[in-house]
Design a protein around this motif. Structure first.
Motif, PDB file in Angstrom:
ATOM      1  N   VAL A 214      -3.073   3.325   1.824  1.00 24.90           N
ATOM      2  CA  VAL A 214      -2.527   2.728   2.781  1.00 24.90           C
ATOM      3  C   VAL A 214      -1.840   1.394   2.142  1.00 24.90           C
ATOM      4  O   VAL A 214      -2.528   0.297   2.409  1.00 24.90           O
ATOM      5  CB  VAL A 214      -3.276   2.336   4.028  1.00 24.90           C
ATOM      6  CG1 VAL A 214      -2.522   1.880   5.131  1.00 24.90           C
ATOM      7  CG2 VAL A 214      -3.966   3.569   4.617  1.00 24.90           C
ATOM      8  N   PRO A 215      -0.675   1.324   1.655  1.00 28.28           N
ATOM      9  CA  PRO A 215       0.091   0.183   0.997  1.00 28.28           C
ATOM     10  C   PRO A 215       0.261  -0.735   2.228  1.00 28.28           C
ATOM     11  O   PRO A 215       0.655  -0.519   3.279  1.00 28.28           O
ATOM     12  CB  PRO A 215       1.078   0.765   0.362  1.00 28.28           C
ATOM     13  CG  PRO A 215       0.942   2.177   0.009  1.00 28.28           C
ATOM     14  CD  PRO A 215       0.030   2.439   1.481  1.00 28.28           C
ATOM     15  N   GLY A 216       0.567  -2.003   1.640  1.00 31.17           N
ATOM     16  CA  GLY A 216       0.988  -3.227   2.636  1.00 31.17           C
ATOM     17  C   GLY A 216       2.371  -3.516   2.073  1.00 31.17           C
ATOM     18  O   GLY A 216       2.929  -2.612   1.750  1.00 31.17           O
ATOM     19  N   ILE A 217       2.491  -4.610   1.743  1.00 37.19           N
ATOM     20  CA  ILE A 217       3.711  -5.373   1.340  1.00 37.19           C
ATOM     21  C   ILE A 217       3.838  -5.119  -0.250  1.00 37.19           C
ATOM     22  O   ILE A 217       3.186  -5.804  -0.808  1.00 37.19           O
ATOM     23  CB  ILE A 217       4.129  -6.729   1.859  1.00 37.19           C
ATOM     24  CG1 ILE A 217       3.977  -6.757   3.358  1.00 37.19           C
ATOM     25  CG2 ILE A 217       5.311  -7.191   1.569  1.00 37.19           C
ATOM     26  CD1 ILE A 217       4.750  -5.662   4.043  1.00 37.19           C
ATOM     27  N   ALA A 239      -3.461 -11.777   4.113  1.00 38.61           N
ATOM     28  CA  ALA A 239      -4.410 -12.968   3.789  1.00 38.61           C
ATOM     29  C   ALA A 239      -4.038 -13.850   2.497  1.00 38.61           C
ATOM     30  O   ALA A 239      -4.314 -14.735   2.211  1.00 38.61           O
ATOM     31  CB  ALA A 239      -5.912 -12.256   3.383  1.00 38.61           C
ATOM     32  N   PHE A 240      -3.307 -12.820   1.496  1.00 38.98           N
ATOM     33  CA  PHE A 240      -3.202 -13.290   0.254  1.00 38.98           C
ATOM     34  C   PHE A 240      -1.965 -14.084   0.123  1.00 38.98           C
ATOM     35  O   PHE A 240      -1.649 -15.044  -0.829  1.00 38.98           O
ATOM     36  CB  PHE A 240      -3.199 -12.492  -0.948  1.00 38.98           C
ATOM     37  CG  PHE A 240      -4.503 -11.906  -1.099  1.00 38.98           C
ATOM     38  CD1 PHE A 240      -5.652 -12.809  -1.413  1.00 38.98           C
ATOM     39  CD2 PHE A 240      -4.723 -10.519  -1.298  1.00 38.98           C
ATOM     40  CE1 PHE A 240      -6.889 -12.207  -1.970  1.00 38.98           C
ATOM     41  CE2 PHE A 240      -5.946 -10.242  -1.787  1.00 38.98           C
ATOM     42  CZ  PHE A 240      -7.106 -10.774  -2.221  1.00 38.98           C
ATOM     43  N   LYS A 241      -1.160 -14.323   1.108  1.00 40.25           N
ATOM     44  CA  LYS A 241       0.217 -14.832   1.178  1.00 40.25           C
ATOM     45  C   LYS A 241       1.126 -14.410   0.070  1.00 40.25           C
ATOM     46  O   LYS A 241       2.042 -15.378  -0.373  1.00 40.25           O
ATOM     47  CB  LYS A 241      -0.042 -16.254   1.239  1.00 40.25           C
ATOM     48  CG  LYS A 241      -0.791 -16.770   2.395  1.00 40.25           C
ATOM     49  CD  LYS A 241      -0.266 -16.403   3.915  1.00 40.25           C
ATOM     50  CE  LYS A 241      -1.250 -16.920   4.906  1.00 40.25           C
ATOM     51  NZ  LYS A 241      -0.843 -16.353   6.330  1.00 40.25           N
ATOM     52  N   ARG A 242       0.985 -13.099  -0.400  1.00 40.99           N
ATOM     53  CA  ARG A 242       1.757 -12.742  -1.501  1.00 40.99           C
ATOM     54  C   ARG A 242       1.890 -11.110  -1.405  1.00 40.99           C
ATOM     55  O   ARG A 242       0.979 -10.499  -1.080  1.00 40.99           O
ATOM     56  CB  ARG A 242       1.324 -13.110  -2.880  1.00 40.99           C
ATOM     57  CG  ARG A 242      -0.069 -12.732  -3.154  1.00 40.99           C
ATOM     58  CD  ARG A 242      -0.658 -13.078  -4.665  1.00 40.99           C
ATOM     59  NE  ARG A 242      -1.793 -12.778  -4.830  1.00 40.99           N
ATOM     60  CZ  ARG A 242      -2.409 -11.585  -5.018  1.00 40.99           C
ATOM     61  NH1 ARG A 242      -1.415 -10.347  -5.228  1.00 40.99           N
ATOM     62  NH2 ARG A 242      -3.524 -11.252  -5.576  1.00 40.99           N
ATOM     63  N   PRO A 243       2.973 -10.704  -1.929  1.00 45.30           N
ATOM     64  CA  PRO A 243       3.192  -9.284  -1.877  1.00 45.30           C
ATOM     65  C   PRO A 243       2.172  -8.743  -3.045  1.00 45.30           C
ATOM     66  O   PRO A 243       1.834  -9.367  -3.897  1.00 45.30           O
ATOM     67  CB  PRO A 243       4.649  -8.800  -2.351  1.00 45.30           C
ATOM     68  CG  PRO A 243       4.989  -9.866  -3.231  1.00 45.30           C
ATOM     69  CD  PRO A 243       4.311 -11.384  -2.496  1.00 45.30           C
TER      70      PRO A 243
END
Length: 280
Positions: A214-217, A239-243
């Motif tokens: 389940v990938p995110g951005i 949560a990490f504020k990055r892709p």
């Protein structure tokens, strides 16, 4: 030499939608871990009919074809340069007969298929319900959901006969969270999760593991074609504020299809930077 270098030694993998982005990263990672890899896609640099193929599948495919973002043949060469066997094959996952022919060709030339990565998908139909295009709705069902069904069904008899196999279905956080303006995409990606669990139940008696990522951005060519403001909003939800990188997905897949994960089946593994968490 890393501990992953021979993790998949002796295994044969087939990756769909492997001409770019996540699929290409998957193919390269599996090869680095020791697998022989068959690279499939509707768009190949060597295909003189790639423009017509892109037109059949819509705006995203057309942009990738017109800007030469097609690396299936390049990926094949990179894999063979690693000392692994590989071939790039044109394959339309919506064409059942073509899928069956490609799988038979792989069996004939490589002797088996141990790993299937159902990565091929569409991601260019973004409209609120009243503007959802009926033809694109049907296309998304055919590519994202029925395509995975065709490929899984084609490899299933061979994996059953050899009493082993690993299948990964590429879902999305849109399939778990929903997506505004993504009715068709989210529906197909959610459907893949149920398909994964059903196949995990059927496959367990034959030692076939079936799992979903389940990938995110993820920072792919397709993502970078999106609206920059919307992309930034989605990144800020993580949560990490990055892709993530395509390699983040590929690393998770490499583990799940290895013998180190032979007691894992039917899972939906979030590789999403925590976008599904309550962040603020």
């Amino acid at each position: 030499m890393s501990s992953w270098d021979n993790l998949l030694e002796g295994k044969v993998a087939l990756v769909t939608g492997a001409s770019r982005g996540i699929g290409r990263a998957d193919a390269l990672a599996l090869a680095k871990a020791g697998a022989d890899v068959v690279v499939t896609d509707i768009l190949l640099e060597s295909d003189e009919k790639s423009e017509a193929e892109a037109e059949r599948f819509g705006p995203m495919a057309q942009v990738m074809q017109s800007t030469n973002v097609m690396y299936a043949n390049k990926t094949e060469k990179q894999i063979t340069d690693m000392g692994r066997r590989s071939m790039a094959i044109k394959m339309d996952v919506t064409n059942k007969e073509q899928v069956e022919n490609v799988v038979q060709r792989v069996i004939d030339q490589f002797g088996k298929i141990d790993i299937l990565i159902n990565n091929a998908g569409t991601l260019d139909h973004v409209s609120q319900l009243g503007y959802q295009n009926d033809e694109f709705w049907e296309r998304d069902l055919r590519v994202n959901l029925t395509g995975a069904f065709h490929c899984t069904k084609a490899v299933w008899p061979y994996m059953k006969a050899q009493k082993r196999g690993s299948i990964i279905n590429m879902s999305s956080v849109a399939g778990t969270l929903g997506g505004f303006g993504q009715a068709s995409y989210a529906t197909t990606k959610g459907g893949l999760l149920s398909f994964t669990k059903s196949m995990a139940l059927e496959g367990a008696r034959y030692n076939i593991n079936v799992n979903a990522i389940v990938p995110g951005i993820i920072d792919t060519e397709a993502f970078n074609l999106g609206n920059p403001e919307m992309n930034e909003r989605m990144i800020n939800r993580t949560a990490f504020k990055r892709p993530g990188k395509p390699e983040d997905i590929a690393n998770a897949i490499t583990f799940l299809v290895s013998d180190k994960a032979n007691y894992i089946t039917g899972v939906e593994l979030n590789v999403s930077g925590g976008i599904e968490l309550f962040t603020f």
